[in-house]
Motif scaffolding. Structure first.
Motif, PDB file in Angstrom:
ATOM      1  N   LEU A 139       7.470   8.607  -4.721  1.00 45.51           N
ATOM      2  CA  LEU A 139       7.624   7.325  -5.409  1.00 45.51           C
ATOM      3  C   LEU A 139       6.423   7.036  -6.316  1.00 45.51           C
ATOM      4  CD1 LEU A 139       8.983   5.179  -2.432  1.00 45.51           C
ATOM      5  CD2 LEU A 139      10.300   6.069  -4.384  1.00 45.51           C
ATOM      6  N   ILE A 140       6.598   6.062  -7.190  1.00 45.36           N
ATOM      7  CA  ILE A 140       5.530   5.658  -8.099  1.00 45.36           C
ATOM      8  C   ILE A 140       4.663   4.612  -7.407  1.00 45.36           C
ATOM      9  CG2 ILE A 140       4.999   4.566 -10.319  1.00 45.36           C
ATOM     10  CD1 ILE A 140       7.872   5.554 -11.213  1.00 45.36           C
ATOM     11  N   GLU A 141       3.375   4.897  -7.307  1.00 38.76           N
ATOM     12  CA  GLU A 141       2.416   3.977  -6.687  1.00 38.76           C
ATOM     13  C   GLU A 141       1.799   3.061  -7.739  1.00 38.76           C
ATOM     14  OE1 GLU A 141      -1.012   4.502  -3.468  1.00 38.76           O
ATOM     15  OE2 GLU A 141      -1.350   5.718  -5.265  1.00 38.76           O
ATOM     16  N   HIS A 142       1.580   3.592  -8.934  1.00 41.78           N
ATOM     17  CA  HIS A 142       0.981   2.806 -10.007  1.00 41.78           C
ATOM     18  C   HIS A 142       1.515   3.292 -11.347  1.00 41.78           C
ATOM     19  CE1 HIS A 142      -1.833   0.271 -12.113  1.00 41.78           C
ATOM     20  NE2 HIS A 142      -2.192   1.302 -12.830  1.00 41.78           N
ATOM     21  N   LEU A 143       1.770   2.347 -12.229  1.00 46.42           N
ATOM     22  CA  LEU A 143       2.166   2.635 -13.606  1.00 46.42           C
ATOM     23  C   LEU A 143       1.322   1.757 -14.511  1.00 46.42           C
ATOM     24  CD1 LEU A 143       3.906   3.719 -15.938  1.00 46.42           C
ATOM     25  CD2 LEU A 143       5.628   1.986 -15.326  1.00 46.42           C
ATOM     26  N   PHE A 193       9.622   2.705  -7.145  1.00 41.67           N
ATOM     27  CA  PHE A 193       8.256   2.298  -6.813  1.00 41.67           C
ATOM     28  C   PHE A 193       8.059   2.175  -5.306  1.00 41.67           C
ATOM     29  CE2 PHE A 193       8.845   0.783 -11.139  1.00 41.67           C
ATOM     30  CZ  PHE A 193       7.628   1.087 -11.735  1.00 41.67           C
ATOM     31  N   THR A 194       6.821   2.402  -4.855  1.00 42.66           N
ATOM     32  CA  THR A 194       6.462   2.128  -3.463  1.00 42.66           C
ATOM     33  C   THR A 194       6.511   0.616  -3.251  1.00 42.66           C
ATOM     34  OG1 THR A 194       4.083   1.943  -3.942  1.00 42.66           O
ATOM     35  CG2 THR A 194       4.904   4.151  -3.331  1.00 42.66           C
ATOM     36  N   ASP A 195       6.580   0.177  -2.001  1.00 37.81           N
ATOM     37  CA  ASP A 195       6.641  -1.261  -1.694  1.00 37.81           C
ATOM     38  C   ASP A 195       5.409  -2.015  -2.196  1.00 37.81           C
ATOM     39  OD1 ASP A 195       9.115  -0.979  -0.492  1.00 37.81           O
ATOM     40  OD2 ASP A 195       8.289  -0.850   1.540  1.00 37.81           O
ATOM     41  N   ASP A 196       4.269  -1.349  -2.219  1.00 36.90           N
ATOM     42  CA  ASP A 196       3.021  -1.999  -2.633  1.00 36.90           C
ATOM     43  C   ASP A 196       2.549  -1.538  -4.010  1.00 36.90           C
ATOM     44  OD1 ASP A 196       2.422   0.600  -1.843  1.00 36.90           O
ATOM     45  OD2 ASP A 196       0.566   0.043  -0.811  1.00 36.90           O
ATOM     46  N   ALA A 197       3.452  -1.017  -4.801  1.00 35.46           N
ATOM     47  CA  ALA A 197       3.112  -0.479  -6.117  1.00 35.46           C
ATOM     48  C   ALA A 197       2.551  -1.566  -7.033  1.00 35.46           C
ATOM     49  CB  ALA A 197       4.350   0.143  -6.763  1.00 35.46           C
ATOM     50  N   THR A 198       1.817  -1.099  -8.058  1.00 32.23           N
ATOM     51  CA  THR A 198       1.330  -1.990  -9.107  1.00 32.23           C
ATOM     52  C   THR A 198       1.746  -1.437 -10.461  1.00 32.23           C
ATOM     53  OG1 THR A 198      -0.806  -0.860  -9.188  1.00 32.23           O
ATOM     54  CG2 THR A 198      -0.680  -2.859  -7.836  1.00 32.23           C
ATOM     55  N   VAL A 199       2.004  -2.360 -11.379  1.00 36.13           N
ATOM     56  CA  VAL A 199       2.274  -2.028 -12.774  1.00 36.13           C
ATOM     57  C   VAL A 199       1.316  -2.839 -13.618  1.00 36.13           C
ATOM     58  CG1 VAL A 199       3.930  -2.153 -14.678  1.00 36.13           C
ATOM     59  CG2 VAL A 199       4.712  -1.488 -12.397  1.00 36.13           C
ATOM     60  N   THR A 200       0.654  -2.180 -14.552  1.00 40.60           N
ATOM     61  CA  THR A 200      -0.214  -2.862 -15.503  1.00 40.60           C
ATOM     62  C   THR A 200       0.386  -2.662 -16.881  1.00 40.60           C
ATOM     63  OG1 THR A 200      -2.143  -2.423 -14.112  1.00 40.60           O
ATOM     64  CG2 THR A 200      -2.567  -3.035 -16.404  1.00 40.60           C
ATOM     65  N   TYR A 249       1.173  -6.420 -12.107  1.00 45.32           N
ATOM     66  CA  TYR A 249       2.257  -6.894 -11.249  1.00 45.32           C
ATOM     67  C   TYR A 249       2.224  -6.042  -9.988  1.00 45.32           C
ATOM     68  CZ  TYR A 249       3.436  -8.528 -15.882  1.00 45.32           C
ATOM     69  OH  TYR A 249       3.366  -9.095 -17.125  1.00 45.32           O
ATOM     70  N   GLN A 250       2.214  -6.680  -8.816  1.00 49.92           N
ATOM     71  CA  GLN A 250       2.138  -5.934  -7.565  1.00 49.92           C
ATOM     72  C   GLN A 250       3.303  -6.291  -6.662  1.00 49.92           C
ATOM     73  OE1 GLN A 250      -1.555  -5.964  -5.471  1.00 49.92           O
ATOM     74  NE2 GLN A 250      -0.836  -4.426  -4.049  1.00 49.92           N
ATOM     75  N   GLY A 251       3.905  -5.245  -6.091  1.00 49.72           N
ATOM     76  CA  GLY A 251       5.007  -5.412  -5.159  1.00 49.72           C
ATOM     77  C   GLY A 251       6.349  -5.465  -5.863  1.00 49.72           C
ATOM     78  N   GLY A 252       7.388  -5.209  -5.085  1.00 49.47           N
ATOM     79  CA  GLY A 252       8.737  -5.087  -5.632  1.00 49.47           C
ATOM     80  C   GLY A 252       9.228  -6.303  -6.388  1.00 49.47           C
ATOM     81  N   THR A 253       8.994  -7.500  -5.859  1.00 49.16           N
ATOM     82  CA  THR A 253       9.490  -8.714  -6.510  1.00 49.16           C
ATOM     83  C   THR A 253       8.832  -8.912  -7.864  1.00 49.16           C
ATOM     84  OG1 THR A 253       9.924  -9.720  -4.359  1.00 49.16           O
ATOM     85  CG2 THR A 253       9.788 -11.205  -6.248  1.00 49.16           C
TER      86      THR A 253
END
Length: 119
Positions: free
Chosen positions: A111-115, A37-44, A50-54
């Motif tokens: 990288l994955i920006e959004h999933l 994932f990118t550093d600022d990626a989001t997952v829904t 969920y946003q960001g690596g952590t």
């Protein structure tokens, strides 16, 4: 050419980053999955974002242990060079016991920006 039409492709035609994520997610390898994932990626997923690596790492850890299930890739589509959908059939001990989920990927570079994961 970007015509935005959904095209069926074979799994081997998925970008390497998606293949790497799916393989890591399947075996609950959070450390590898989060690197896709990118550093600022989001997952829904499941109505939450969920946003960001952590946050993504916490989501990956939780989703890896919440239920026991099998995963089978059943279909792959591509809209353009940045948008892919991988459909998975899951069977397990979650409510309902079976579901088909669409993993909708948006890429930025390699990288994955959004999933977004949805039925």
């Amino acid at each position: 050419m970007h015509d935005n039409r959904l095209r069926t492709i074979i799994p081997d035609d998925l970008p390497a980053v998606i293949t790497r994520y799916l393989a890591a997610h399947r075996v609950h390898d959070t450390a590898t999955a989060v690197t896709t994932f990118t550093d600022d990626a989001t997952v829904t997923d499941d109505g939450n974002t969920y946003q960001g690596g952590t946050a993504i790492e916490r989501w990956l850890d939780r989703s890896a242990t919440e239920f026991t299930y099998t995963v089978q890739l059943t279909n792959v589509h591509q809209t353009d060079t940045a948008h892919y959908i991988a459909t998975h059939h899951l069977e397990g001990d979650f409510p309902g016991g079976t579901i088909d989920l669409h993993y909708r990927f948006t890429l930025r570079g390699d990288l994955i920006e959004h999933l977004a994961i949805e039925p």
